[in-house]
Write an enzyme that holds these catalytic residues in place. Structure first.
Site, PDB file in Angstrom:
ATOM      1  N   ASN A  79       0.801  -1.249   0.245  1.00 44.68           N
ATOM      2  CA  ASN A  79       0.271  -0.317  -0.037  1.00 44.68           C
ATOM      3  C   ASN A  79       1.170   1.353  -0.067  1.00 44.68           C
ATOM      4  O   ASN A  79       0.293   2.499   0.029  1.00 44.68           O
ATOM      5  CB  ASN A  79      -0.707  -0.083   1.450  1.00 44.68           C
ATOM      6  CG  ASN A  79      -1.614   1.035   1.679  1.00 44.68           C
ATOM      7  OD1 ASN A  79      -2.325   1.435   0.456  1.00 44.68           O
ATOM      8  ND2 ASN A  79      -1.705   2.406   2.489  1.00 44.68           N
ATOM      9  N   TYR A 145       3.369   9.739 -10.507  1.00 42.63           N
ATOM     10  CA  TYR A 145       2.394   9.512 -10.092  1.00 42.63           C
ATOM     11  C   TYR A 145       0.779   8.235 -10.885  1.00 42.63           C
ATOM     12  O   TYR A 145       1.555   7.522 -10.469  1.00 42.63           O
ATOM     13  CB  TYR A 145       0.982   9.984  -8.762  1.00 42.63           C
ATOM     14  CG  TYR A 145       0.123   9.441  -8.475  1.00 42.63           C
ATOM     15  CD1 TYR A 145       0.440   8.750  -6.659  1.00 42.63           C
ATOM     16  CD2 TYR A 145      -1.744   9.349  -8.423  1.00 42.63           C
ATOM     17  CE1 TYR A 145      -0.234   8.419  -6.232  1.00 42.63           C
ATOM     18  CE2 TYR A 145      -2.024   8.407  -8.151  1.00 42.63           C
ATOM     19  CZ  TYR A 145      -1.898   7.916  -6.931  1.00 42.63           C
ATOM     20  OH  TYR A 145      -2.736   7.224  -5.571  1.00 42.63           O
ATOM     21  N   LYS A 149       1.368   4.410 -11.271  1.00 45.76           N
ATOM     22  CA  LYS A 149       0.090   3.715 -10.163  1.00 45.76           C
ATOM     23  C   LYS A 149      -0.390   2.439 -12.057  1.00 45.76           C
ATOM     24  O   LYS A 149      -0.297   1.710 -12.063  1.00 45.76           O
ATOM     25  CB  LYS A 149      -0.733   4.366 -10.441  1.00 45.76           C
ATOM     26  CG  LYS A 149      -0.531   5.099  -9.267  1.00 45.76           C
ATOM     27  CD  LYS A 149      -0.631   3.652  -7.975  1.00 45.76           C
ATOM     28  CE  LYS A 149      -0.672   4.736  -6.423  1.00 45.76           C
ATOM     29  NZ  LYS A 149      -0.175   3.767  -5.466  1.00 45.76           N
TER      30      LYS A 149
END
Length: 253
Positions: A79, A145, A149
């Site tokens: 996570n 980012y 991802k």
């Protein structure tokens, strides 16, 4: 035996809600974080360790400790992540790009790398990667980012293929905008970058979903608990979005 659940970046935000939700099912939970201050606030009954998820030496030492104390791990929630810089690609500082990739992607890989031998030895396990809808649609002004991802999803699918024969499932959860301090910081940064108000950015993202609202951390945690359960025993290699169905990934209001 109760599940042994390990959550990186689990001392705050979505990770902490995951920890509490798994603990409520009777699981043994162990969280890591780099922030010693938030680690001190982790509820009693949940183990907490300071570990830099993107540092292989620290991760290797941590998983050695997990093996010594737990003997294995049943569920890994990879996570750890940071929002990274808010800037156009042409103005993107390379060092900040690399920092974002390191935490979001290297951290996920290192967690899977070191959990895999423990899970293979026991012949079962579940690995859950936290991706993002940014990893499905892209994200203006958040290139590192979004890139990280997207890569997490490719990593997840590869891990699912490699480890499936050993009884290990891997999936990715792709949250949309999730209420809390972190998304508030993102909205403020995007408002500054686009010359908009915070309220306009926030309301625009909510309006960009079919349900017309943002997700809560509990929505993500509940999906994680489901994917880690026997009810999802044939679910592997999948991306599960928890976003109210994004219909406009880059709202302009």
């Amino acid at each position: 035996m109760n599940q042994r659940v390990l959550i990186t970046a689990g001392a705050a935000g979505i990770g902490l809600v995951m920890a509490r939700t798994f603990a409520a099912t009777g699981a043994e939970v162990w969280v890591t974080d780099v922030d010693e201050a938030v680690l001190k606030t982790v509820p009693a009954g949940i183990r907490a360790s300071r570990v830099n998820a993107s540092d292989e030496v620290e991760m290797a030492a941590f998983f050695k400790e997990v093996k010594e104390i737990w003997g294995g791990v049943d569920v890994l929630c990879a996570n750890a992540g940071i929002k990274g810089p808010t800037a156009s690609v042409e103005e993107m500082p390379l060092e900040e790009w690399r920092d974002c990739i390191a935490v979001n992607l290297d951290g996920a890989m290192l967690a899977a790398k070191h959990a895999s031998p423990l899970m293979k030895a026991q012949g079962k396990g579940v690995i859950l990667f936290t991706s993002s809808t940014a990893g499905l649609y892209g994200f203006p002004y958040r290139a590192p980012y979004a890139a990280a991802k997207w890569a997490v999803i490719g990593l997840m699918k590869t891990v699912a293929m490699e480890l499936g024969p050993h009884g290990i499932r891997a999936n990715a959860i792709a949250p949309g905008s999730v209420t809390g301090p972190r998304i508030d910081r993102v909205f403020h940064a995007e408002a500054d970058a686009k010359g908009m108000t915070y309220e306009a950015v926030r309301d625009g993202y909510a309006a960009g979903t079919a349900l017309g609202k943002l997700s809560d951390p509990e929505d993500i945690a509940n999906m994680a608990v489901f994917l880690a359960s026997d009810a999802a025993r044939m679910v592997s290699g999948q991306v599960l979005t928890v976003d109210g169905f994004t219909i406009n990934p880059d709202p302009k209001v």
